[in-house]
Enzyme design. Structure first.
Site, PDB file in Angstrom:
ATOM      1  N   SER A  57      13.567  -5.250   6.306  1.00 34.11           N
ATOM      2  CA  SER A  57      13.919  -3.915   5.827  1.00 34.11           C
ATOM      3  C   SER A  57      14.432  -4.013   4.396  1.00 34.11           C
ATOM      4  O   SER A  57      15.215  -4.902   4.052  1.00 34.11           O
ATOM      5  CB  SER A  57      14.970  -3.270   6.745  1.00 34.11           C
ATOM      6  OG  SER A  57      16.097  -4.114   6.917  1.00 34.11           O
TER       7      SER A  57
ATOM      8  N   GLY B 123      15.794  -1.280   2.537  1.00 32.74           N
ATOM      9  CA  GLY B 123      16.609  -0.134   2.126  1.00 32.74           C
ATOM     10  C   GLY B 123      15.741   1.015   1.641  1.00 32.74           C
ATOM     11  O   GLY B 123      14.784   1.419   2.304  1.00 32.74           O
TER      12      GLY B 123
ATOM     13  N   GLU C 193      13.527   1.062  -0.447  1.00 35.66           N
ATOM     14  CA  GLU C 193      12.153   0.685  -0.780  1.00 35.66           C
ATOM     15  C   GLU C 193      11.263   0.596   0.456  1.00 35.66           C
ATOM     16  O   GLU C 193      10.070   0.288   0.350  1.00 35.66           O
ATOM     17  CB  GLU C 193      12.133  -0.656  -1.519  1.00 35.66           C
ATOM     18  CG  GLU C 193      12.771  -0.620  -2.901  1.00 35.66           C
ATOM     19  CD  GLU C 193      12.623  -1.939  -3.622  1.00 35.66           C
ATOM     20  OE1 GLU C 193      11.593  -2.608  -3.452  1.00 35.66           O
ATOM     21  OE2 GLU C 193      13.560  -2.311  -4.353  1.00 35.66           O
ATOM     22  N   GLY C 194      11.809   0.834   1.626  1.00 37.52           N
ATOM     23  CA  GLY C 194      11.013   0.808   2.843  1.00 37.52           C
ATOM     24  C   GLY C 194      11.160  -0.488   3.613  1.00 37.52           C
ATOM     25  O   GLY C 194      12.274  -0.971   3.844  1.00 37.52           O
TER      26      GLY C 194
ATOM     27  N   GLY D 131      18.828   0.462  10.022  1.00 33.62           N
ATOM     28  CA  GLY D 131      18.098  -0.726  10.441  1.00 33.62           C
ATOM     29  C   GLY D 131      17.953  -0.808  11.955  1.00 33.62           C
ATOM     30  O   GLY D 131      16.923  -1.274  12.467  1.00 33.62           O
ATOM     31  N   ASP D 132      18.965  -0.344  12.682  1.00 34.03           N
ATOM     32  CA  ASP D 132      18.893  -0.338  14.146  1.00 34.03           C
ATOM     33  C   ASP D 132      17.832   0.646  14.623  1.00 34.03           C
ATOM     34  O   ASP D 132      17.106   0.377  15.589  1.00 34.03           O
ATOM     35  CB  ASP D 132      20.255   0.025  14.741  1.00 34.03           C
ATOM     36  CG  ASP D 132      21.357  -0.897  14.261  1.00 34.03           C
ATOM     37  OD1 ASP D 132      21.073  -2.091  14.033  1.00 34.03           O
ATOM     38  OD2 ASP D 132      22.499  -0.431  14.104  1.00 34.03           O
TER      39      ASP D 132
END
Length: 315
Positions: A227, A229, A231-232, A258-259
């Site tokens: 991941s 952030g 930026e995908g 992220g979860d």
């Protein structure tokens, strides 16, 4: 003899936490900061994944450890979201995490220590995983390690589940990530900082990730999701990287993004979706997470609508 059909998912959370969240215009160290809005959530990475999956409609069981002194908040969450509780109670309290979100989208996290897991509870979790493996195929192990659990022990649980033919998705950092990789789970999902640390590249870029493809494939792990952030995310599968751009949304809080991304990959697996459909859904789910306070699926129609807006490209 007919093949046994497995259903549902088991989320393993070894170090749950009570998340104390707050929002403020800006955070200034060394002085008084006034929070405008606040709340307390039963959380921890594995707990968050379980909640999102349950909201999507998956039959979800959660196991791991809960501190006896503040287990009530977690028990209410499990009951409210129809999550099957197979957590093992241990002496002490689950830790407290403070998460302060600024109006510009930045989030500052302060994580406190919690309970220490006694040896008897380690054995109990091993027995619980063995029992749950009789009826489940997918296990997601997510989060940090509390006192009393070594990275080697964690790797042993992953290896045990994999030896039974189970599918294990894994998300952690530091020594836990390194040990877990050695146990060869089906998928790992570190963020960019965590993955760069594992590679030994403090400021690892997408180009660096691509250059390390051979090293990653040599680990025997089939799927590597990183991941990025805002930026995908990128996904290495069968020796090829695919990048998925982040969606343009108003960021309220990055807590649980992220979860939610990991939960999206689990949901795609449970549905038997293709790589591209799974990736698009996971990104849309993560985008929805950052546009709200608290983890969970509040509007599935909005997530479904956003799937078509997700852009995928090879790198």
């Amino acid at each position: 003899m007919s093949k046994k059909i497995f259903s549902g998912v088991v989320a393993v959370c070894l170090n749950p936490a009570l998340d104390v969240t707050g929002s403020l215009a800006s955070l200034n160290s060394g002085t008084l900061n006034r929070v405008s809005d606040s709340d307390v959530f039963a959380a921890g990475k594995g707990i968050n994944v379980a909640k999102v999956l349950a909201n999507l409609g998956a039959q979800t069981t959660v196991t791991g450890f809960l501190g006896e002194e503040n287990a009530n908040a977690f028990e209410r969450l499990f009951s409210d979201n129809k999550i099957i509780d197979a957590m093992i109670r241990v002496p002490g309290s689950c830790r407290n995490n403070i998460k302060l979100s600024q109006h510009d989208g930045l989030t500052t996290e302060i994580n406190f220590p919690g309970f220490s897991v006694p040896p008897s509870a380690l054995d109990a979790l091993g027995h619980t995983l063995s029992r749950l493996a009789q009826e489940h195929d997918l296990f997601v192990i997510s989060g940090s390690l509390p006192s009393g659990i070594s990275p080697v022990r964690l790797a042993g649980w992953i290896h045990f589940l994999c030896s039974l033919g189970k599918t294990v998705y894994f998300d952690s950092s530091g020594e836990a990530l390194s040990s877990g990789i050695n146990a060869k789970p089906a998928l790992i999902k570190p963020n960019q900082e965590e993955f760069s640390e594992w590679l030994g590249e403090p400021d690892g870029s997408i180009t660096d990730f691509r250059n390390y493809s051979q090293r990653l494939m040599a680990t025997g792990i089939e799927n590597v999701v990183v991941s990025l952030g805002d930026e995908g995310a990128v996904w290495l599968r069968h020796g090829e990287w695919i990048k998925c751009d982040a969606l343009d949304v108003d960021i309220v809080s990055t807590v649980g993004a992220g979860d939610s991304l990991l939960a999206g990959f689990c949901w795609g697996y449970l549905q038997g979706w293709s790589q591209q459909k799974t990736f698009r859904f996971a990104i849309a789910l993560s985008a929805s997470a950052v546009s709200q306070v608290g983890v969970g699926v509040s509007d599935i129609t909005d997530i479904t609508r956003r799937v078509s807006e997700v852009n995928l490209s090879p790198i």
